[in-house]
Every structure is written in structure tokens, then in C-alpha cells.
Design an enzyme around this catalytic site. Sequence first.
Site, PDB file in Angstrom:
ATOM      1  N   GLU A 158       0.848  -1.195   0.000  1.00 19.71           N
ATOM      2  CA  GLU A 158       0.000   0.000   0.000  1.00 19.71           C
ATOM      3  C   GLU A 158       0.882   1.243   0.000  1.00 19.71           C
ATOM      4  O   GLU A 158       2.068   1.154   0.330  1.00 19.71           O
ATOM      5  CB  GLU A 158      -0.883  -0.014   1.258  1.00 19.71           C
ATOM      6  CG  GLU A 158      -1.765  -1.239   1.292  1.00 19.71           C
ATOM      7  CD  GLU A 158      -2.816  -1.207   2.395  1.00 19.71           C
ATOM      8  OE1 GLU A 158      -2.756  -0.299   3.255  1.00 19.71           O
ATOM      9  OE2 GLU A 158      -3.693  -2.079   2.355  1.00 19.71           O
ATOM     10  N   GLU A 202       8.075 -16.910  -3.351  1.00 22.96           N
ATOM     11  CA  GLU A 202       8.284 -15.762  -4.252  1.00 22.96           C
ATOM     12  C   GLU A 202       9.760 -15.363  -4.256  1.00 22.96           C
ATOM     13  O   GLU A 202      10.336 -15.068  -5.297  1.00 22.96           O
ATOM     14  CB  GLU A 202       7.422 -14.583  -3.773  1.00 22.96           C
ATOM     15  CG  GLU A 202       7.707 -13.298  -4.536  1.00 22.96           C
ATOM     16  CD  GLU A 202       6.832 -12.112  -4.091  1.00 22.96           C
ATOM     17  OE1 GLU A 202       5.959 -12.285  -3.219  1.00 22.96           O
ATOM     18  OE2 GLU A 202       7.046 -11.012  -4.634  1.00 22.96           O
ATOM     19  N   GLY A 219      31.925  -0.473 -22.548  1.00 24.78           N
ATOM     20  CA  GLY A 219      32.195   0.938 -22.808  1.00 24.78           C
ATOM     21  C   GLY A 219      30.905   1.686 -23.087  1.00 24.78           C
ATOM     22  O   GLY A 219      29.866   1.389 -22.478  1.00 24.78           O
ATOM     23  N   GLY A 250       1.185   3.448   2.097  1.00 31.54           N
ATOM     24  CA  GLY A 250       1.751   3.672   3.435  1.00 31.54           C
ATOM     25  C   GLY A 250       2.881   2.730   3.792  1.00 31.54           C
ATOM     26  O   GLY A 250       3.535   2.905   4.826  1.00 31.54           O
ATOM     27  N   GLY A 286      10.256  -7.993  -0.926  1.00 27.94           N
ATOM     28  CA  GLY A 286      10.955  -7.921   0.372  1.00 27.94           C
ATOM     29  C   GLY A 286      12.350  -7.359   0.139  1.00 27.94           C
ATOM     30  O   GLY A 286      13.129  -7.932  -0.624  1.00 27.94           O
ATOM     31  N   GLN A 342      44.388  -8.478 -18.843  1.00 22.88           N
ATOM     32  CA  GLN A 342      44.309  -9.266 -17.598  1.00 22.88           C
ATOM     33  C   GLN A 342      43.137  -8.808 -16.722  1.00 22.88           C
ATOM     34  O   GLN A 342      42.472  -9.617 -16.070  1.00 22.88           O
ATOM     35  CB  GLN A 342      45.616  -9.158 -16.812  1.00 22.88           C
ATOM     36  CG  GLN A 342      45.659 -10.165 -15.683  1.00 22.88           C
ATOM     37  CD  GLN A 342      46.873  -9.991 -14.795  1.00 22.88           C
ATOM     38  OE1 GLN A 342      47.127  -8.902 -14.277  1.00 22.88           O
ATOM     39  NE2 GLN A 342      47.636 -11.051 -14.624  1.00 22.88           N
TER      40      GLN A 342
HETATM   41  C1  LIG Z   1       8.501  -3.012  -9.869  1.00 22.98           C
HETATM   42  C2  LIG Z   1       7.811  -3.412  -8.595  1.00 22.98           C
HETATM   43  C3  LIG Z   1       6.850  -4.407  -8.618  1.00 22.98           C
HETATM   44  C4  LIG Z   1       6.164  -4.744  -7.447  1.00 22.98           C
HETATM   45  N1  LIG Z   1       5.161  -5.677  -7.497  1.00 22.98           N
HETATM   46  C5  LIG Z   1       4.381  -5.859  -6.408  1.00 22.98           C
HETATM   47  C6  LIG Z   1       3.207  -6.677  -6.478  1.00 22.98           C
HETATM   48  O1  LIG Z   1       2.885  -7.269  -7.514  1.00 22.98           O
HETATM   49  N2  LIG Z   1       2.434  -6.804  -5.371  1.00 22.98           N
HETATM   50  C7  LIG Z   1       2.732  -6.164  -4.192  1.00 22.98           C
HETATM   51  O2  LIG Z   1       1.995  -6.324  -3.236  1.00 22.98           O
HETATM   52  N3  LIG Z   1       3.848  -5.401  -4.094  1.00 22.98           N
HETATM   53  C8  LIG Z   1       4.659  -5.204  -5.165  1.00 22.98           C
HETATM   54  N4  LIG Z   1       5.763  -4.397  -5.076  1.00 22.98           N
HETATM   55  C9  LIG Z   1       6.072  -3.739  -3.802  1.00 22.98           C
HETATM   56  C10 LIG Z   1       7.327  -4.248  -3.127  1.00 22.98           C
HETATM   57  O3  LIG Z   1       7.184  -5.549  -2.666  1.00 22.98           O
HETATM   58  C11 LIG Z   1       7.660  -3.222  -2.019  1.00 22.98           C
HETATM   59  O4  LIG Z   1       8.141  -2.062  -2.689  1.00 22.98           O
HETATM   60  C12 LIG Z   1       8.666  -3.729  -1.023  1.00 22.98           C
HETATM   61  O5  LIG Z   1       8.120  -4.754  -0.250  1.00 22.98           O
HETATM   62  C13 LIG Z   1       9.156  -2.602  -0.085  1.00 22.98           C
HETATM   63  O6  LIG Z   1       8.077  -1.912   0.464  1.00 22.98           O
HETATM   64  P1  LIG Z   1       8.029  -0.305   0.364  1.00 22.98           P
HETATM   65  O7  LIG Z   1       8.313   0.080  -1.030  1.00 22.98           O
HETATM   66  O8  LIG Z   1       6.748   0.166   0.935  1.00 22.98           O
HETATM   67  O9  LIG Z   1       9.244   0.192   1.252  1.00 22.98           O
HETATM   68  P2  LIG Z   1       9.192   0.500   2.824  1.00 22.98           P
HETATM   69  O10 LIG Z   1       8.544  -0.618   3.525  1.00 22.98           O
HETATM   70  O11 LIG Z   1       8.636   1.869   3.004  1.00 22.98           O
HETATM   71  O12 LIG Z   1      10.747   0.508   3.155  1.00 22.98           O
HETATM   72  C14 LIG Z   1      11.578   1.635   2.866  1.00 22.98           C
HETATM   73  C15 LIG Z   1      13.024   1.308   3.253  1.00 22.98           C
HETATM   74  O13 LIG Z   1      13.082   1.002   4.631  1.00 22.98           O
HETATM   75  C16 LIG Z   1      13.724  -0.232   4.834  1.00 22.98           C
HETATM   76  N5  LIG Z   1      13.153  -0.980   5.967  1.00 22.98           N
HETATM   77  C17 LIG Z   1      11.858  -1.304   6.175  1.00 22.98           C
HETATM   78  N6  LIG Z   1      11.730  -2.052   7.264  1.00 22.98           N
HETATM   79  C18 LIG Z   1      12.980  -2.208   7.783  1.00 22.98           C
HETATM   80  C19 LIG Z   1      13.522  -2.887   8.915  1.00 22.98           C
HETATM   81  N7  LIG Z   1      12.737  -3.589   9.750  1.00 22.98           N
HETATM   82  N8  LIG Z   1      14.857  -2.817   9.145  1.00 22.98           N
HETATM   83  C20 LIG Z   1      15.655  -2.115   8.303  1.00 22.98           C
HETATM   84  N9  LIG Z   1      15.201  -1.466   7.214  1.00 22.98           N
HETATM   85  C21 LIG Z   1      13.885  -1.510   6.955  1.00 22.98           C
HETATM   86  C22 LIG Z   1      13.491  -1.001   3.555  1.00 22.98           C
HETATM   87  O14 LIG Z   1      14.494  -1.972   3.367  1.00 22.98           O
HETATM   88  C23 LIG Z   1      13.583   0.100   2.524  1.00 22.98           C
HETATM   89  O15 LIG Z   1      14.945   0.300   2.205  1.00 22.98           O
HETATM   90  C24 LIG Z   1       6.484  -4.089  -6.232  1.00 22.98           C
HETATM   91  C25 LIG Z   1       7.472  -3.089  -6.211  1.00 22.98           C
HETATM   92  C26 LIG Z   1       8.130  -2.745  -7.371  1.00 22.98           C
HETATM   93  C27 LIG Z   1       9.145  -1.633  -7.305  1.00 22.98           C
END
Ligand SMILES: Cc1cc2nc3c(=O)[nH]c(=O)nc-3n(C[C@H](O)[C@H](O)[C@H](O)COP(=O)(O)OP(=O)(O)OC[C@H]3O[C@@H](n4cnc5c(N)ncnc54)[C@H](O)[C@@H]3O)c2cc1C
Length: 369
Positions: A116, A231, A328, A118, A353, A268
Site C-alpha cells: 500500500e 516468491e 564501454g 503507506g 521484500g 588481464q
Molecule cells: C517493480 C515493482 C513491482 C512490485 N510488485 C508488487 C506486487 O505485484 N504486489 C505487491 O503487493 N507489491 C509489489 N511491489 C512492492 C514491493 O514488494 C515493495 O516495494 C517492497 O516490499 C518494499 O516496500 P516499500 O516500497 O513500501 O518500502 P518501505 O517498507 O517503506 O521501506 C523503505 C526502506 O526502509 C527499509 N526498511 C523497512 N523495514 C525495515 C527494517 N525492519 N529494518 C531495516 N530497514 C527496513 C526497507 O528496506 C527500505 O529500504 C512491487 C514493487 C516494485 C518496485
Amino acid sequence: MFREAARRFIATEITPFHGEWEKVGVVPRELWRKAGDAGLLCPNVPAEFGGPGANFLYNVVITEELGRAGATGPQFTVHSDMVASYILSFGTEEQKKKWLPGMVSGETIGALGLTEPGGGSDLKALRTRAVRDGDHYVIDGQKTYISNGQLCDLVVLACKTDPEAGARGVSLIVVETSREGFQRGRMLEKLGLKAQDTSELFFTGVRVPIANRLGEEGAGFKMAMHKLAHERLIIAVNAVATCEAVLEWTVSYTRERKAFGKLIAEFQNTRFKVAELTALVQGVRVFVDRCIELAVDNRLDSTDAAMAKMVTSELQCRRVDECLQFFGGYGYTLDFPIAHAYIDARVRRIAGGSSEVMREIISRKVFDG
Ligand SMILES: Cc1cc2nc3c(=O)[nH]c(=O)nc-3n(C[C@H](O)[C@H](O)[C@H](O)COP(=O)(O)OP(=O)(O)OC[C@H]3O[C@@H](n4cnc5c(N)ncnc54)[C@H](O)[C@@H]3O)c2cc1C
């Protein structure tokens, strides 16, 4: 034979058109039906639900061949390895009969709605609500980054059925996109994966029968954790296959290109770097193959899957960059597949994830047993 058929299908039906699809941001529906006819969708769905009844190794072959060809547009893996896999593992007989045959033929395209606006990492904090009303749920909420977002006919949707219950308040509900109140949002403009229709999805008072819920009410988080391991392995499989292909392209290119009167392959620096990369990729290949064996036996655990995803996606991001260097200026032009491999790699450390979340999962096992 199956690998050859998959490779041929990709070479004739995907690769020649991929550049066009990248311009429009989505692959045609027709491709899905052709892939269904060729047996490339949901290969592990049993015959009683319209599938070929093969095992997980066939899913692996398709993912490897797509990775090898740099065919990042068609999101068959979300469809087959996630959505169909959820229905296959947690659906009732009736649900399987209703949805799986269409998914096998390519008539019905699946999407997985967890993330989501959020947040995505903390699944239990999701806000999409499903409130009971008689024998229906009424769903309100928003999802983002959803692969197959513009094409999907059904979404396995993570919803809160009990907002007070934390992880135990999450349920998975299959929502057909023909239902009133469902709306597709914009297709997100991304750094890479240009032919993938990653989108926002909106749900406003969408009425869905309770019979569309997968498993028990409140069991969604547990089911998602189980399936996320699968996954993550598939992402690792794709990453290794991509790294192997990138190495092949690099060896061929450096054997032809000259500088200072010598082939680039004769320096090399090239030989040592490519030797090192080959050894690293072989190492992760062996580990990923072991994880595949465990998955076939249903013994893959979430820590192994997290390790596989973390090491392969980190390797892919860093090492594709190193290979690109050997090309390049050509490496920076989109006429060369290496440039696509570079921009498409970056998402691997985020989607499915993030690498940080993978480290969290691994460290829990290491420190807390
Ligand atoms: C091209 C693409 C396709 C996708 N397809 C799908 C899909 O089909 N279905 C779906 O549901 N989702 C999908 N996603 C979503 C994706 O799984 C999420 O982007 C991902 O899980 C990260 O969530 P977020 O973007 O909300 O980042 P956030 O949860 O906001 O995290 C932001 C940052 O904080 C870090 N962070 C968060 N928690 C912790 C912690 N406990 N400790 C340390 N660091 C932390 C994260 O590593 C990240 O660097 C897709 C995303 C992309 C970019």
C-alpha cells in the site's frame, strides 16, 4: 524439451516485440493467451483444474528462460508462482475450479495486492479494510506497485478484517476486477521493467462474497509469509539466470572488441574480473539449485529463501554493473541488452521484500534460533 520450447516461445513471441512493449508500458493480452496455449502459465496446476500437472521445476525453467532472455515485461511469475500458487495451496475445491483453468489458459490474469502507499515491508500494518455485510465483505482501500495492475482480472488482496488484531487481523480475499467499485489507477513510471504494467489499484465499497476468501479469516498474514518464501526463491532463480546470461554476453563482446590492438578479452583486468564473476555466480547457482530441491520437496524455509534472495539480488545489482563496464559506451545505450539488464536489476533489492528485510529474517534465525 520443455526448456527448448520455452526458449523458442520467448525468442519468437517475446524478444522481437519487447522494445515496442517497453514504449507502451505493458504487454498485450494476446501474449498471455499464446503463453497459455504453449503451456507456459501455471505449469504445476493439476489436470483436474485444467493445468498440465507438472512440478515446480517447470516453473523454474520458465523463470530461468525469461531471465536469460532479459524478458522482464511479461509478469508470468506473479501470475503462476504467486497468485495461482496461493489459490492452489489455500483455495477450496470450488475456488480452484472457478479460477485456475482460466489462469492456465491465459484468459484470466492474476495480480497480488499486498503493498500500500503507506508501506510494503510491514504487511501487518496494511490499511485496506474488508468489513462483513451479510454473506459479503465490503472492501475499501488502495494498493500500489501492483504487477499486472492494468491487465489483471483477479487480485489476491490482503485486507484487514480485524484492525485491532495486528497480524491476526489480515485476510486474503480474491477480488475479481469486474466488480463495481474496483478501479485501476495510473501505471507507474519506473526506472526499469519498462514493459511491466506496475500500477495503483483502488477499492471503493467493493462487495465480494465471503466465499472468495482464501483460508480462514485472519490467516492471511501466515499464508503470505509462507508464500513469500516461494516468491523470494523465484526472484533468486531469475537473478542467477540473468547473471549467467550477462556473463555470456560479456565474454562474447570482449572477444570481438579491440582496444590498443588487442581484444578486450586479452587484458588481464578482463580475464580476472570475468573469472571472479564466474566463480561467484557458480557459487550462488549451487545454493539456489539446493533451494529449488528443497522447494520441490516442500522443505524450503523462509530463512533459506531470504538468503537466496539477498545474495542473488545483491550479486545481480553489483556485478551487472561491472560487466556493463566492459561494453564501454555501448553498454550505456539501450540497443544493448546489458543496459536493460543494468536498469532492470535495481528493483531486485527492493521488491518481494527488501534486502534489509531479508537481513532481518536471517538475523532472527542466527541470533534467536
Ligand atoms: C517493480 C515493482 C513491482 C512490485 N510488485 C508488487 C506486487 O505485484 N504486489 C505487491 O503487493 N507489491 C509489489 N511491489 C512492492 C514491493 O514488494 C515493495 O516495494 C517492497 O516490499 C518494499 O516496500 P516499500 O516500497 O513500501 O518500502 P518501505 O517498507 O517503506 O521501506 C523503505 C526502506 O526502509 C527499509 N526498511 C523497512 N523495514 C525495515 C527494517 N525492519 N529494518 C531495516 N530497514 C527496513 C526497507 O528496506 C527500505 O529500504 C512491487 C514493487 C516494485 C518496485
